[in-house]
Design an enzyme around this catalytic site. Structure first.
Site, PDB file in Angstrom:
ATOM      1  N   ASP A   1       0.835  -1.213   0.000  1.00  0.00           N
ATOM      2  CA  ASP A   1       0.000   0.000   0.000  1.00  0.00           C
ATOM      3  C   ASP A   1       0.863   1.254   0.000  1.00  0.00           C
ATOM      4  O   ASP A   1       1.477   1.587   1.012  1.00  0.00           O
ATOM      5  CB  ASP A   1      -0.895   0.002   1.238  1.00  0.00           C
ATOM      6  CG  ASP A   1      -1.985  -1.046   1.129  1.00  0.00           C
ATOM      7  OD1 ASP A   1      -2.271  -1.724   2.123  1.00  0.00           O
ATOM      8  OD2 ASP A   1      -2.557  -1.192   0.030  1.00  0.00           O
TER       9      ASP A   1
ATOM     10  N   ASP B   1     -10.767  -4.882  -0.871  1.00  0.00           N
ATOM     11  CA  ASP B   1      -9.691  -4.415   0.001  1.00  0.00           C
ATOM     12  C   ASP B   1     -10.254  -3.566   1.137  1.00  0.00           C
ATOM     13  O   ASP B   1     -10.809  -2.492   0.905  1.00  0.00           O
ATOM     14  CB  ASP B   1      -8.700  -3.575  -0.823  1.00  0.00           C
ATOM     15  CG  ASP B   1      -7.564  -3.059   0.025  1.00  0.00           C
ATOM     16  OD1 ASP B   1      -6.833  -2.176  -0.454  1.00  0.00           O
ATOM     17  OD2 ASP B   1      -7.403  -3.519   1.178  1.00  0.00           O
TER      18      ASP B   1
HETATM   19  C1  DX5 Z   1      -6.369   1.035   2.571  1.00  0.00           C
HETATM   20  C2  DX5 Z   1      -5.514  -0.185   2.666  1.00  0.00           C
HETATM   21  C3  DX5 Z   1      -6.103  -1.189   3.653  1.00  0.00           C
HETATM   22  C4  DX5 Z   1      -5.296  -2.454   3.776  1.00  0.00           C
HETATM   23  C5  DX5 Z   1      -6.169  -3.573   4.309  1.00  0.00           C
HETATM   24  O1  DX5 Z   1      -6.735   1.495   3.759  1.00  0.00           O
HETATM   25  O2  DX5 Z   1      -5.465  -0.743   1.403  1.00  0.00           O
HETATM   26  O3  DX5 Z   1      -7.387  -1.465   3.216  1.00  0.00           O
HETATM   27  O4  DX5 Z   1      -4.799  -2.837   2.568  1.00  0.00           O
HETATM   28  O5  DX5 Z   1      -6.383  -3.331   5.635  1.00  0.00           O
HETATM   29  P1  DX5 Z   1      -7.330  -4.252   6.552  1.00  0.00           P
HETATM   30  O6  DX5 Z   1      -7.382  -5.621   5.928  1.00  0.00           O
HETATM   31  O7  DX5 Z   1      -6.661  -4.271   7.905  1.00  0.00           O
HETATM   32  O8  DX5 Z   1      -8.669  -3.583   6.551  1.00  0.00           O
END
Ligand code: DX5
Length: 221
Positions: free
Chosen positions: A34, A174
């Protein structure tokens, strides 16, 4: 086939290489990195140097999620750093069609993602240019947020369009994906589940957490 793809946003940054290795050892095929610039999203994370470092220690597919403004300025940099797929936000690309073409021209896979407030219509014209479509099931910026159930109908609508157009493009989701929400998104049509805090945490190993999610999906089918 359902794929769990760990997001390293929730990994232990003091041992990122080991955590990526843990995903590889658990038999996973890809991790999502990310990239956040503190402008498109209210958080700052990594740059191309981290992609390059991870590229040198794992053979996993490196899926780079660009949560940055003007991503077109950095496509070549991230591709050269070792990204196998570049995912851009429709909201940051006034020339989305051209940007996706530019990603493909770099020889890496192209993905597009939309935030919870963005309609499917914003990306319908570029389905022929992408290798994956990603639905944000949280507002991007942080891990550990609450899953937005409102996005389930969006996943269903994208699946319907892709089926109607006979396009075999995976739908990724996601944000807030865990053993409880995983069956819901799979039922709606998602096959690539990006998961951060439900995979990287102090409660269990990557392998145990992934297996718990997969078992939950199997029980629901
Ligand atoms: C954006 C990021 C998150 C991350 C996943 O905020 O892309 O969504 O990848 O995070 P979790 O799985 O902890 O919600």
């Amino acid at each position: 086939m359902i794929v769990i793809e760990p997001s390293i946003l929730s990994a232990d940054f003091t041992r990122l290489g080991e955590q990526a290795h843990e995903a590889e050892a658990a038999g996973l095929k890809a991790i999502q990195i990310d990239i956040m610039d503190g402008r498109f999203v209210p958080n700052i994370t990594f740059g191309p140097g981290v992609v390059q470092a991870l590229r040198s220690v794992v053979t996993l597919t490196l899926d780079v999620h660009l949560m940055i403004v003007e991503p077109e300025r950095y496509l070549e940099t991230f591709a050269k750093a070792g990204a196998d797929r570049l995912i851009v936000h429709q909201e940051t690309c006034p020339h989305l069609h051209r940007t996706l073409q530019a990603i493909r021209d770099l020889g890496v896979e192209a993905g597009v993602t939309i935030n919870p407030g963005t309609p499917v219509s914003a990306i319908e014209e570029v389905f022929d240019l992408i290798d994956l479509v990603q639905v944000m099931t949280v507002n991007p910026g942080f891990g550990g947020q609450e899953f937005l159930h409102s996005q389930l109908s969006k996943i269903q609508r994208i699946r319907a369009i892709l089926m109607r157009e006979h396009r075999k493009i995976p739908i990724a989701v996601d944000g807030g994906i865990d053993a409880t929400t995983a069956p819901l998104v799979v039922e709606a049509g998602a096959t690539v589940l990006i998961a951060g805090s439900s995979v990287y945490n102090e409660y269990a190993s990557v392998k145990e957490n992934v297996n718990a999610m997969l078992s939950s999906i199997e029980r629901s089918l």
